[in-house]
Design a protein around this motif. Structure first.
Motif, PDB file in Angstrom:
ATOM      1  N   ASP A   1      20.252 -15.247  -8.218  1.00 46.98           N
ATOM      2  CA  ASP A   1      20.268 -14.124  -9.289  1.00 46.98           C
ATOM      3  C   ASP A   1      20.534 -15.050 -10.868  1.00 46.98           C
ATOM      4  N   LEU A   2      21.412 -16.185 -10.861  1.00 45.04           N
ATOM      5  CA  LEU A   2      21.640 -16.891 -12.047  1.00 45.04           C
ATOM      6  C   LEU A   2      20.291 -17.462 -12.529  1.00 45.04           C
ATOM      7  N   SER A   3      19.510 -18.187 -11.310  1.00 47.44           N
ATOM      8  CA  SER A   3      18.357 -18.565 -11.862  1.00 47.44           C
ATOM      9  C   SER A   3      17.437 -17.607 -12.362  1.00 47.44           C
ATOM     10  N   ASN A   4      17.336 -16.324 -11.800  1.00 48.57           N
ATOM     11  CA  ASN A   4      16.506 -15.374 -12.447  1.00 48.57           C
ATOM     12  C   ASN A   4      16.986 -15.251 -13.940  1.00 48.57           C
ATOM     13  N   LEU A   5      18.364 -15.071 -14.111  1.00 49.84           N
ATOM     14  CA  LEU A   5      18.710 -14.716 -15.509  1.00 49.84           C
ATOM     15  C   LEU A   5      18.373 -15.890 -16.499  1.00 49.84           C
ATOM     16  N   ARG A   6      18.374 -17.024 -15.918  1.00 53.69           N
ATOM     17  CA  ARG A   6      17.822 -18.189 -16.711  1.00 53.69           C
ATOM     18  C   ARG A   6      16.582 -18.086 -17.049  1.00 53.69           C
ATOM     19  N   GLU A   7      15.768 -17.778 -15.913  1.00 52.71           N
ATOM     20  CA  GLU A   7      14.115 -17.614 -16.309  1.00 52.71           C
ATOM     21  C   GLU A   7      14.147 -16.530 -17.459  1.00 52.71           C
ATOM     22  N   GLN A   8      14.708 -15.294 -17.065  1.00 52.72           N
ATOM     23  CA  GLN A   8      14.599 -14.130 -18.084  1.00 52.72           C
ATOM     24  C   GLN A   8      14.958 -14.624 -19.454  1.00 52.72           C
ATOM     25  N   THR A   9      16.017 -15.505 -19.905  1.00 51.46           N
ATOM     26  CA  THR A   9      16.473 -15.805 -20.965  1.00 51.46           C
ATOM     27  C   THR A   9      15.551 -16.822 -21.548  1.00 51.46           C
ATOM     28  N   SER A  10      14.786 -17.611 -20.656  1.00 52.85           N
ATOM     29  CA  SER A  10      13.917 -18.463 -21.294  1.00 52.85           C
ATOM     30  C   SER A  10      12.621 -17.772 -21.796  1.00 52.85           C
ATOM     31  N   GLN A  11      12.356 -16.709 -20.862  1.00 55.12           N
ATOM     32  CA  GLN A  11      11.006 -15.802 -21.321  1.00 55.12           C
ATOM     33  C   GLN A  11      11.357 -14.885 -22.658  1.00 55.12           C
ATOM     34  N   LEU A  12      12.626 -14.541 -22.602  1.00 55.70           N
ATOM     35  CA  LEU A  12      12.758 -13.666 -23.749  1.00 55.70           C
ATOM     36  C   LEU A  12      12.996 -14.421 -25.153  1.00 55.70           C
ATOM     37  N   LYS A  13      13.199 -15.702 -25.094  1.00 56.97           N
ATOM     38  CA  LYS A  13      13.303 -16.776 -26.173  1.00 56.97           C
ATOM     39  C   LYS A  13      11.922 -16.827 -26.605  1.00 56.97           C
ATOM     40  N   SER A  14      11.033 -17.056 -25.538  1.00 57.87           N
ATOM     41  CA  SER A  14       9.782 -17.235 -25.887  1.00 57.87           C
ATOM     42  C   SER A  14       9.045 -16.283 -26.315  1.00 57.87           C
ATOM     43  N   PHE A  15       9.106 -14.903 -25.778  1.00 58.32           N
ATOM     44  CA  PHE A  15       8.271 -13.934 -26.098  1.00 58.32           C
ATOM     45  C   PHE A  15       8.946 -12.480 -26.796  1.00 58.32           C
ATOM     46  N   ALA A  16      10.190 -12.430 -26.762  1.00 52.84           N
ATOM     47  CA  ALA A  16      10.753 -11.313 -27.230  1.00 52.84           C
ATOM     48  C   ALA A  16      10.786 -11.175 -28.638  1.00 52.84           C
ATOM     49  N   SER A  17      11.110  -9.919 -29.090  1.00 59.21           N
ATOM     50  CA  SER A  17      11.321  -9.842 -30.525  1.00 59.21           C
ATOM     51  C   SER A  17      12.835 -10.102 -30.710  1.00 59.21           C
ATOM     52  N   ASP A  18      13.290 -10.098 -31.960  1.00 62.28           N
ATOM     53  CA  ASP A  18      14.571 -10.970 -32.393  1.00 62.28           C
ATOM     54  C   ASP A  18      15.690  -9.903 -31.690  1.00 62.28           C
ATOM     55  N   ILE A  19      15.249  -8.536 -32.219  1.00 63.37           N
ATOM     56  CA  ILE A  19      16.401  -7.489 -31.419  1.00 63.37           C
ATOM     57  C   ILE A  19      16.664  -7.726 -29.907  1.00 63.37           C
ATOM     58  N   GLN A  20      15.343  -7.752 -29.243  1.00 62.40           N
ATOM     59  CA  GLN A  20      15.391  -7.772 -27.798  1.00 62.40           C
ATOM     60  C   GLN A  20      16.217  -9.133 -27.461  1.00 62.40           C
ATOM     61  N   LEU A  21      15.918 -10.184 -28.176  1.00 59.81           N
ATOM     62  CA  LEU A  21      16.350 -11.406 -27.641  1.00 59.81           C
ATOM     63  C   LEU A  21      18.426 -11.458 -27.836  1.00 59.81           C
ATOM     64  N   PHE A  22      18.451 -10.763 -29.360  1.00 59.88           N
ATOM     65  CA  PHE A  22      19.945 -10.798 -29.425  1.00 59.88           C
ATOM     66  C   PHE A  22      20.458  -9.634 -28.537  1.00 59.88           C
ATOM     67  N   LEU A  23      19.942  -8.626 -27.971  1.00 60.89           N
ATOM     68  CA  LEU A  23      20.853  -7.856 -27.222  1.00 60.89           C
ATOM     69  C   LEU A  23      20.575  -8.187 -25.642  1.00 60.89           C
ATOM     70  N   GLY A  24      19.309  -8.792 -25.456  1.00 59.60           N
ATOM     71  CA  GLY A  24      19.260  -9.623 -24.092  1.00 59.60           C
ATOM     72  C   GLY A  24      20.218 -10.704 -23.793  1.00 59.60           C
ATOM     73  N   THR A  25      20.330 -11.451 -25.088  1.00 56.45           N
ATOM     74  CA  THR A  25      21.507 -12.341 -25.062  1.00 56.45           C
ATOM     75  C   THR A  25      22.823 -11.856 -24.310  1.00 56.45           C
ATOM     76  N   ARG A  26      23.178 -10.810 -25.339  1.00 54.21           N
ATOM     77  CA  ARG A  26      24.473 -10.301 -24.898  1.00 54.21           C
ATOM     78  C   ARG A  26      24.575  -9.369 -23.515  1.00 54.21           C
ATOM     79  N   GLN A  27      23.326  -9.024 -23.055  1.00 59.31           N
ATOM     80  CA  GLN A  27      23.434  -8.130 -22.018  1.00 59.31           C
ATOM     81  C   GLN A  27      23.323  -9.215 -20.621  1.00 59.31           C
ATOM     82  N   ILE A  28      22.422 -10.265 -20.915  1.00 61.15           N
ATOM     83  CA  ILE A  28      22.449 -11.311 -19.642  1.00 61.15           C
ATOM     84  C   ILE A  28      23.916 -12.191 -19.714  1.00 61.15           C
ATOM     85  N   ASN A  29      24.371 -12.082 -20.843  1.00 61.72           N
ATOM     86  CA  ASN A  29      25.798 -12.858 -20.827  1.00 61.72           C
ATOM     87  C   ASN A  29      26.744 -11.968 -20.169  1.00 61.72           C
ATOM     88  N   GLU A  30      26.635 -10.828 -20.182  1.00 67.58           N
ATOM     89  CA  GLU A  30      27.569  -9.923 -19.381  1.00 67.58           C
ATOM     90  C   GLU A  30      27.539  -9.990 -17.842  1.00 67.58           C
TER      91      GLU A  30
END
Ligand code: ZN
Ligand code: ZN
Ligand code: ZN
Ligand code: ZN
Length: 310
Positions: free
Chosen positions: A169-198
């Protein structure tokens, strides 16, 4: 095709056109014509557009842009509580918070944010840590492989499963973080960072709980007290001595054996062949009643020894 993305504005006008770009802010596809319009209108010209291929990378990453409590889009951010909030959240939970700002002010530079860097570090270190623990468990299980300690083996296997699931699960979350960082909008990355952190926090808590409950197996031999007492009296159990005897192995060479038996038989004297002859005669004079001779033998010096009872 299920991964076909239609142009959102054209679809709204009942005109099916294939999307060529994806707007990460409006969260809809844009055909080439609508992309031009999107870039020309003041309110949308700064929206981040990505290719449809890149969109597919983040398509299945669920970053919630809406407040679950009020079913409204997150528009604000409370610095005190480090959470995105909707207009409905403020009166109920953040009325006294003095530092509620607009989300688009907060999400600027989301890619360079400390929160994202911290999340990436936490993920990397936690996964490394888990991989090491899993490797240790694997080698412990290997040592038990050819033993009869089935209870230990089954507990060790359960522990491995409980550790491998969060590691995946943590490896998936790391993969998602890296994809969000590359492709998502600022707001998605901002919210995604907090939601993934949780989500990472929950995984880490569950791993900590698993490790806290893990059993360690150590084998000890307790000697019987009487053996212990014996050992206290003597510094050794005993001595080993070697006694040599013939082996009596059942080895027989049939022909040799038979020949020797014949030889021995011819040597032996048969009582039938013994002839008796009178050599000497003597009298035993003892006073008293009759005596009973109980035995006699010839001594080495030639004397005759007679034993008797009265
Ligand atoms: Zn847009
Ligand atoms: Zn269009
Ligand atoms: Zn809300
Ligand atoms: Zn607040």
């Amino acid at each position: 095709m299920s991964d076909l993305i239609l142009c959102g504005p054209c679809d709204y006008a009942d005109n099916n056109k294939k999307g060529e770009k994806w707007c990460t802010v409006c969260e809809e596809g844009l055909c080439a014509d609508c992309e031009k319009v999107h870039k020309s209108i003041k309110t949308t010209r700064n929206h981040r557009l990505i290719s449809i291929e890149d969109y597919h990378q983040i398509q299945n990453i669920s970053v919630s842009l809406n407040c679950e409590d009020h079913d409204k889009r997150f528009e604000l951010y409370c610095i005190t509580h480090d959470v995105a909030v909707c207009l409905g959240c403020v009166p109920s939970h953040h009325r006294t918070c003095s530092d509620v700002i607009f989300l688009d002010k907060a999400d600027a530079n989301a890619k360079q944010s400390t929160a994202l860097a911290d999340l990436e570090d936490t993920l990397t270190l936690t996964i490394q840590n888990l991989e090491q623990i899993i490797a240790d468990c694997d080698s412990a299980l290997e040592k038990l492989e050819n033993t009869k300690y089935d209870d230990c083996k089954s507990e060790e296997n359960k522990l491995l499963t409980r550790l491998k699931n969060p590691e995946r699960d943590l490896s998936n979350l790391r993969e998602q973080t890296s994809q969000l960082k590359s492709f998502a909008s600022d707001i998605q990355l901002f919210l995604g960072t907090r939601q993934i952190n949780e989500a990472v926090f929950k995984e880490v808590e569950s791993v900590k709980e698993t490790i806290k409950c893990a059993q360690n197996y150590q084998m000890n031999l307790t000697l019987n007290p009487s053996i212990m007492a014996l050992m206290n009296e003597s510094d050794q159990f005993g001595k080993i001595s070697v006694k040599t005897t013939t082996t009596n192995l059942p080895f027989k060479e049939a022909k040799v054996d038979q020949a020797q038996i014949k030889h021995r038989v011819s040597d032996m004297k048969n009582i039938k062949n013994v002839r008796l002859q009178l050599k000497n005669k003597f009298e035993v004079n003892i006073k008293g009643g009759p005596i009973w001779l109980t035995g006699c033998t010839m001594l080495p010096n030639g004397n005759l020894l007679i034993a008797y009872g009265v």
